[in-house]
Design a protein around this motif. Sequence first.
Motif: not given
Length: 228
Positions: A212-213, A97, A209-210, A101, A205
Amino acid sequence: MARNKHPEETVARILDVAMRLFVERGYEQTSMQNIIDELGGLTKGAVYHHFSSKDDIFLAAMDRVMAPGVERLRRIRDAEGMTGREKIQAMFDSGARGMDSAFFSQADPELDPMRNPRMLATEYRDLFAVSAHELMMPVIEQGVEDGTIQTEYPRELAEAIALLNNLWCVPAFFPARDEGEQARRVAFMNAFMKGMGLDIVLDPQVSLETWRRRCGGRPADEGAQPLG
């Protein structure tokens, strides 16, 4: 002039103000004078005593952004009671992560690495010296010694993984066109590492998610399906 008894506090104050301005305005729209004006009484001489240019401030600020993640990886590298393979897996899980973000979600678009060569240069500067040679290579060498990693090229493997994982797979630096392409990159990385004797798994996944951000969650291209 009275001697500054707490230079580290002055440096931290300069970096706090500078990073806030870089995030809010962008690098090019922030001048040294802007930074000085926001420091509430700190003189130009005091700022230039610690930093010779805006570039120096920017690099120091980015180092500070990256420092917590690097320190986490150092603790994993030095941990007792873990095999080399377990440490590499923990490094990937810890860094999945990353700062993406927390930092880029607030930053001016100009600080996007794909728009600002300074961001790419900052990442590339540390890619081999820190990510590959300081952090990953000793762990791969440990894995070769304890039998959990099979490779005759620990240095080259560390460099290849650092390059692919820290640039090619990271949406902030080289964004995939859609979710399907991002998923294929992660699948390729897993297959590549397994083929190189490093049987660990990147979580697709977390990668999606990263993506998409960073990229707005555009739907996957039907023609770009994950491997496997």
